[in-house]
Design a protein around this motif. Structure first.
Motif, mmCIF file in Angstrom:
data_model
loop_
_atom_site.group_PDB
_atom_site.id
_atom_site.type_symbol
_atom_site.label_atom_id
_atom_site.label_comp_id
_atom_site.label_asym_id
_atom_site.label_seq_id
_atom_site.Cartn_x
_atom_site.Cartn_y
_atom_site.Cartn_z
ATOM 1 N N GLN A 190 0.845 -1.190 0.000
ATOM 2 C CA GLN A 190 0.000 0.000 0.000
ATOM 3 C C GLN A 190 0.885 1.245 0.000
ATOM 4 O OE1 GLN A 190 -3.352 -0.243 2.787
ATOM 5 N NE2 GLN A 190 -2.921 -2.412 3.105
ATOM 6 N N PRO A 191 0.957 1.974 -1.121
ATOM 7 C CA PRO A 191 1.875 3.113 -1.244
ATOM 8 C C PRO A 191 1.709 4.179 -0.172
ATOM 9 C CG PRO A 191 0.922 2.532 -3.375
ATOM 10 C CD PRO A 191 0.180 1.743 -2.347
ATOM 11 N N ALA A 192 0.515 4.345 0.346
ATOM 12 C CA ALA A 192 0.280 5.405 1.330
ATOM 13 C C ALA A 192 0.867 5.087 2.698
ATOM 14 C CB ALA A 192 -1.220 5.676 1.467
ATOM 15 N N VAL A 193 1.182 3.826 2.953
ATOM 16 C CA VAL A 193 1.685 3.423 4.267
ATOM 17 C C VAL A 193 3.209 3.374 4.242
ATOM 18 C CG1 VAL A 193 1.596 1.676 6.068
ATOM 19 C CG2 VAL A 193 -0.408 2.057 4.628
ATOM 20 N N HIS A 194 3.842 4.223 5.039
ATOM 21 C CA HIS A 194 5.300 4.304 5.078
ATOM 22 C C HIS A 194 5.913 3.586 6.279
ATOM 23 C CE1 HIS A 194 4.820 8.361 2.712
ATOM 24 N NE2 HIS A 194 4.506 7.293 1.991
ATOM 25 N N ARG A 195 5.172 3.553 7.384
ATOM 26 C CA ARG A 195 5.684 2.951 8.612
ATOM 27 C C ARG A 195 4.586 2.180 9.323
ATOM 28 N NH1 ARG A 195 7.919 7.231 12.603
ATOM 29 N NH2 ARG A 195 6.664 8.708 11.399
ATOM 30 N N ALA A 196 5.016 1.269 10.187
ATOM 31 C CA ALA A 196 4.093 0.580 11.086
ATOM 32 C C ALA A 196 4.487 0.946 12.510
ATOM 33 C CB ALA A 196 4.164 -0.926 10.889
ATOM 34 N N ALA A 197 3.517 1.102 13.389
ATOM 35 C CA ALA A 197 3.781 1.459 14.780
ATOM 36 C C ALA A 197 2.895 0.634 15.698
ATOM 37 C CB ALA A 197 3.532 2.949 15.009
ATOM 38 N N LEU A 198 3.398 0.371 16.893
ATOM 39 C CA LEU A 198 2.628 -0.367 17.883
ATOM 40 C C LEU A 198 3.160 -0.043 19.261
ATOM 41 C CD1 LEU A 198 4.562 -2.933 18.957
ATOM 42 C CD2 LEU A 198 4.043 -3.760 16.665
ATOM 43 N N MET A 199 2.427 -0.453 20.283
ATOM 44 C CA MET A 199 2.869 -0.338 21.665
ATOM 45 C C MET A 199 2.778 -1.708 22.307
ATOM 46 S SD MET A 199 -0.444 1.849 23.022
ATOM 47 C CE MET A 199 -0.575 1.227 24.699
#
Length: 247
Positions: A190-199
């Protein structure tokens, strides 16, 4: 988050009354809160990260009772829909409420995200039955904050992984890592997604580091007495792009 989850605005213990609907094998009473139970891979999970057992897993009697149709694949990965919300919540509440007393997402939040951004979810189905899943949404700030737990920002470039949960009958089989690899590959398309984040809790940080996540320091979000570490993963040049396996 072994690996990936979001909590509702109210951080207190919510009712765990039985949710109607869903497959018959999921409609069963929960154990009392506080009973020791192994949790699934997730932001607040304590599930073991041991590699899968060598022998092929067998469906438990409750799941085997689901009559298999010829049109249903034995194993399938696909995005979730609002119709999958009850099944997802049954898996999640069994894992989290019995261990922590709270869920990353409750039924209304699950439906909310699966309506707004189903493309940021991924479910693992065995013979048509949901056995593991990840739910995410988009966020538009550099770091996670309280609002990110319940909001989807369509203009954002960070995929916030709210929850990764595995059905109790399929834990200790390496399904969490496989699902997370597939999810990161899914996000990378998905081109719009650059990073993934979580806690996640500190004990799970090494697990996520195996997938290219890097600790950003303490997360601004706390839940009661629980505190978390925030981790980010760049999807540009991520190792999964070079991974050539059956996962």
């Amino acid at each position: 988050m072994e690996p990936c989850s979001s909590l509702p605005p109210s951080l207190g213990l919510r009712s765990t009354q039985k949710v109607l609907g869903g497959p018959p094998w999921l409609r069963r009473p929960l154990p009392k809160v506080g009973c020791p139970r192994e949790a699934p891979v997730a932001r607040m999970s304590t599930q073991s990260t041991h590699p899968p057992k060598p022998e092929a897993p067998h469906l438990p009697p409750a799941i085997s009772s689901c009559q298999r149709r010829h049109t249903l694949p034995a194993s399938e990965f696909r995005c979730l829909t609002p119709e999958d919300a009850v099944s997802a919540f049954e898996i999640e509440r069994e894992a989290f409420i019995s261990v922590l007393g709270v869920c990353p997402l409750y039924l209304d939040e699950i439906r909310h995200f699966l309506t707004l951004c189903p493309e940021l979810s991924l479910g693992w189905f065995e013979e048509g039955c949901l056995v593991a899943f990840i739910i995410g949404s988009l966020w538009d700030k550099d770091r996670l904050m309280q609002e990110s737990l319940t909001m989807h920002r369509p203009g954002g470039h960070i995929a916030h992984l709210h929850v990764l949960a595995v059905h109790c009958a399929f834990r200790q089989q390496g399904r969490g890592p496989i699902l997370l690899w597939r999810y990161l590959h899914h996000l990378g398309s998905q081109p719009a997604v650059h990073r993934a984040a979580l806690m996640c809790e500190d004990a799970l940080v090494p697990f996520y580091e195996r997938f290219g996540f890097h600790a950003m320091g303490p997360c601004a979000i706390t839940v009661g007495s629980l505190s978390f570490t925030e981790l980010h993963c760049s999807l540009q040049g991520h190792p999964f792009l070079r991974r050539n396996s059956g996962c």
